[in-house]
Design a protein around this motif. Structure first.
Motif, PDB file in Angstrom:
ATOM      1  N   ARG A 230      -4.849 -19.300 -12.199  1.00  0.00           N
ATOM      2  CA  ARG A 230      -5.812 -18.282 -12.624  1.00  0.00           C
ATOM      3  C   ARG A 230      -7.007 -18.917 -13.330  1.00  0.00           C
ATOM      4  O   ARG A 230      -8.152 -18.540 -13.099  1.00  0.00           O
ATOM      5  CB  ARG A 230      -5.098 -17.287 -13.538  1.00  0.00           C
ATOM      6  CG  ARG A 230      -5.919 -16.080 -13.829  1.00  0.00           C
ATOM      7  CD  ARG A 230      -5.040 -14.927 -14.237  1.00  0.00           C
ATOM      8  NE  ARG A 230      -4.311 -14.382 -13.093  1.00  0.00           N
ATOM      9  CZ  ARG A 230      -3.259 -13.586 -13.216  1.00  0.00           C
ATOM     10  NH1 ARG A 230      -2.783 -13.270 -14.405  1.00  0.00           N
ATOM     11  NH2 ARG A 230      -2.670 -13.113 -12.147  1.00  0.00           N
TER      12      ARG A 230
ATOM     13  N   SER B 198      -6.946 -15.915  -7.465  1.00  0.00           N
ATOM     14  CA  SER B 198      -6.226 -14.658  -7.651  1.00  0.00           C
ATOM     15  C   SER B 198      -5.494 -14.333  -6.356  1.00  0.00           C
ATOM     16  O   SER B 198      -6.065 -14.429  -5.276  1.00  0.00           O
ATOM     17  CB  SER B 198      -7.228 -13.557  -8.000  1.00  0.00           C
ATOM     18  OG  SER B 198      -6.564 -12.365  -8.282  1.00  0.00           O
TER      19      SER B 198
ATOM     20  N   ALA C 162      -5.847  -7.505  -8.277  1.00  0.00           N
ATOM     21  CA  ALA C 162      -6.265  -8.876  -7.928  1.00  0.00           C
ATOM     22  C   ALA C 162      -7.783  -9.001  -7.966  1.00  0.00           C
ATOM     23  O   ALA C 162      -8.334  -9.995  -8.445  1.00  0.00           O
ATOM     24  CB  ALA C 162      -5.737  -9.248  -6.547  1.00  0.00           C
TER      25      ALA C 162
ATOM     26  N   PHE D  22      -9.958  -9.543 -11.338  1.00  0.00           N
ATOM     27  CA  PHE D  22      -9.954 -10.780 -12.124  1.00  0.00           C
ATOM     28  C   PHE D  22     -11.242 -11.593 -12.036  1.00  0.00           C
ATOM     29  O   PHE D  22     -11.328 -12.677 -12.587  1.00  0.00           O
ATOM     30  CB  PHE D  22      -8.789 -11.685 -11.695  1.00  0.00           C
ATOM     31  CG  PHE D  22      -7.506 -11.285 -12.341  1.00  0.00           C
ATOM     32  CD1 PHE D  22      -7.224 -11.642 -13.648  1.00  0.00           C
ATOM     33  CD2 PHE D  22      -6.582 -10.520 -11.654  1.00  0.00           C
ATOM     34  CE1 PHE D  22      -6.048 -11.269 -14.257  1.00  0.00           C
ATOM     35  CE2 PHE D  22      -5.399 -10.136 -12.255  1.00  0.00           C
ATOM     36  CZ  PHE D  22      -5.130 -10.506 -13.558  1.00  0.00           C
TER      37      PHE D  22
ATOM     38  N   CYS E 218     -12.315 -13.367  -9.625  1.00  0.00           N
ATOM     39  CA  CYS E 218     -11.897 -14.685  -9.178  1.00  0.00           C
ATOM     40  C   CYS E 218     -12.951 -15.298  -8.266  1.00  0.00           C
ATOM     41  O   CYS E 218     -13.859 -14.624  -7.797  1.00  0.00           O
ATOM     42  CB  CYS E 218     -10.595 -14.540  -8.415  1.00  0.00           C
ATOM     43  SG  CYS E 218     -10.758 -13.301  -7.126  1.00  0.00           S
TER      44      CYS E 218
ATOM     45  N   LEU F 126      -9.898 -15.659  -3.594  1.00  0.00           N
ATOM     46  CA  LEU F 126      -9.001 -14.507  -3.535  1.00  0.00           C
ATOM     47  C   LEU F 126      -8.092 -14.677  -2.321  1.00  0.00           C
ATOM     48  O   LEU F 126      -8.560 -14.934  -1.218  1.00  0.00           O
ATOM     49  CB  LEU F 126      -9.819 -13.222  -3.403  1.00  0.00           C
ATOM     50  CG  LEU F 126      -9.028 -11.920  -3.243  1.00  0.00           C
ATOM     51  CD1 LEU F 126      -8.184 -11.654  -4.479  1.00  0.00           C
ATOM     52  CD2 LEU F 126      -9.978 -10.756  -2.981  1.00  0.00           C
TER      53      LEU F 126
END
Ligand SMILES: Nc1ncnc2c1ncn2[C@@H]1O[C@H](COP(=O)(O)OP(=O)(O)OP(=O)(O)O)[C@@H](O)[C@H]1O
Ligand SMILES: [Mg+2]
Length: 506
Positions: free
Chosen positions: A78, A83, A155, A158, A160, A163
């Protein structure tokens, strides 16, 4: 700076008896949607779990922006902007949707967790998808499709850079899939790199830029989706050409084996099954189509005796029968492969052998002795029939790949030699080769006189395999279309969304 956002090099990972990954390479560019393709057990989820810090590879390196990183656990993944939506859902059932989304990073106010803010933010995220899910609902009270959507929302929340989605669309309907694709494209535009795993080949062209194929734990190749014919990809996956996909010899029979009248879940509020009547003929495959939440699974649960308080009449071969439990249903020759293998289907900590034979134990237990030879034969028969990939009969089911778990479950119910087989999303998570095998088995069974009810959200499968299709909307049947009538995606969707004023009521 390297042009790759992510590079995985020479990844090797073994389990007892299985080389899950052998020298696998994978590269992801920023802003690209990169499909990961391969048969059940090819190693896709394992590769993702290495990236997510869940499995530690024996060999191999991971680079982000050209710099080597050590991903030792879930947190370091993370921290590196990764994610992941895993194939098996991991939400906490007895927490609310909002609590699940913000688990471990709850927004704090002056007096600890700011629940109001958390709820508000979660609701905003859910509403982006137009899901109609309340952030205060307990996850345990959501359908599988809704849980999957919550996983996706979580998800994405986040922020991110990488992914990963491991079969995110396996249990959601077309409307949610379109919303998901739109969000994926948006993220890609913001330079997020997306790894996308799916067994639905048609999705590749819709959202993916490149595709990497794995076979038996090895890297086969990477291609541009737009310029690579689907058949080439299938050949890369299965190592051979697949000549036939759908197998269906339509059989016309007027012999009614199952007749259900006014099936109702008996609930006053929030009815999911509302006076549903239908009949199934001998040797037919009857599809049940509808949006997620239309009440198809719930209807079959009533028929199979799983819903206390449900009402209605059931006739088998013209005789009225009472079905108050799964045991009653099985006595009358009905078998049901449920939708959710994780909760309803498999004994996860038990072996392939146990799971394959548990429903037919009486066939080889005599005087309390297990006929082990017979048990092994049955287990092997269904491993062969379903082409299940397992290192041995004794492998714990939870260690099989997702698609292979599904095969064990179908095999178990076939072993009971049912007259009426209810399949709820039978090919979910199953690879193209194995799907073709399942269709062939279904066709074979109908030739032997078995009648099959197939609930499916994959319209091509419903259309190509069914003799007739019942469509449901909001707990009610809205129509029935035969294969020799206008059995098209459009016709089904009309009935499934009630666009047609009233449809033909049955
Ligand atoms: N924890 C584990 N213990 C033992 N074997 C495992 C474990 N996890 C995966 N395997 C094995 O590793 C191989 C690869 O599995 P993996 O789950 O990566 O396949 P997959 O490509 O994701 O398949 P699917 O499409 O069915 O999800 C399989 O043979 C599987 O049985
Ligand atoms: Mg998998």
């Amino acid at each position: 700076m390297s042009e790759n956002l992510l590079e995985m090099k020479n990844i090797c990972k073994s389990f007892p008896g299985v080389k899950a990954l052998q020298n696998v390479d994978f590269q992801l560019k920023p802003g690209e949607i990169h499909a990961l393709l391969g048969e059940n057990g090819a190693g896709k989820s394992t590769l993702i779990k290495v990236l997510g810090g869940i499995y530690h590879p024996e060999e191999g390196q991971i680079f982000i922006d050209g710099k080597e990183v050590a991903i030792t656990d879930v947190n370091s993944a993370r921290d590196n902007g990764i994610s992941i939506i895993h194939q098996e859902l991991v939400l906490v059932p007895y927490m609310t949707v909002a609590e699940n989304i913000f688990l471990g990073r709850e927004p704090k106010g002056k007096f600890g967790v700011d629940f109001a803010l958390m709820r508000k933010r979660a609701q905003e995220m859910l509403d982006q998808f137009d899901l109609g899910i309340d952030a205060d609902t307990l996850v345990a009270n959501l359908s599988i499709a809704q849980q999957q959507m919550v996983e996706i929302v979580k998800a994405i929340s986040f922020n991110c850079r990488i992914l990963v989605m491991d079969e995110p669309t396996s249990s959601i309907s077309d409307k949610e899939i379109s919303a998901l694709f739109e969000i994926m494209r948006n993220l890609a535009r913001q330079n997020v790199g997306i790894i996308y795993i799916s067994h639905k080949m048609s999705e590749l062209n819709e959202v993916c830029d490149r595709v990497t194929v794995l076979r038996d734990g090895t890297y086969v190749g990477t291609r541009d989706v737009a310029t690579t014919p689907k058949d080439d990809l299938i050949a890369m996956m299965v190592g051979r050409e697949l000549d036939q996909y759908y197998t269906r010899d339509h059989v016309k029979s007027d012999e009614v084996v199952l007749k259900c009248v006014d099936i109702d879940d008996g609930k006053k509020k929030h009815k999911r099954v509302d006076h549903v009547s239908f009949e199934i003929h001998k040797g037919e495959i009857v599809g049940f189509a509808g949006l997620v939440g239309a009440g198809r699974s719930e209807t079959m649960q009533c028929v199979f005796g799983l819903t206390p308080g449900s009402t209605g009449e059931i006739y088998i071969d013209g005789q009225k029968v009472q079905i108050h439990s799964a045991v009653d249903a099985m006595k009358h020759g009905i078998a049901m492969v449920p939708e959710n293998r994780k909760v309803e289907g498999l004994y996860h900590q038990q072996s392939v052998r146990f799971n394959s034979t548990i429903e037919v134990l009486e066939q080889f237990i005599s005087k309390l002795r297990v006929n082990e030879k017979r048990e092994a034969e049955i287990t092997q028969e269904f491993i062969n029939k379903m082409s299940t990939k397992t290192p041995s009969h004794e492998q714990t089911v939870t260690n099989l790949s997702g698609g292979n778990q599904q095969k064990v479950m179908i095999g178990r119910w076939l072993a009971t030699a049912p007259k009426i087989l209810i399949l709820d999303e039978p090919t979910r998570g199953v690879d193209v080769g194995a799907k073709a095998e399942i269709y062939e088995i279904m066709n074979e069974l109908t030739k032997q006189g078995v009648s099959i009810i197939m609930i499916s959200s994959e319209l091509p499968e419903i259309i190509n395999m069914s003799d007739r299709v019942y469509v449901m909307y909001d707990g009610k049947l809205t129509g029935c279309i035969s294969y020799d009538e206008d059995l098209s995606q459009e016709a089904i969707m009309k009935l499934a969304t009630q666009e047609s004023a009233g449809g033909k009521t049955v």
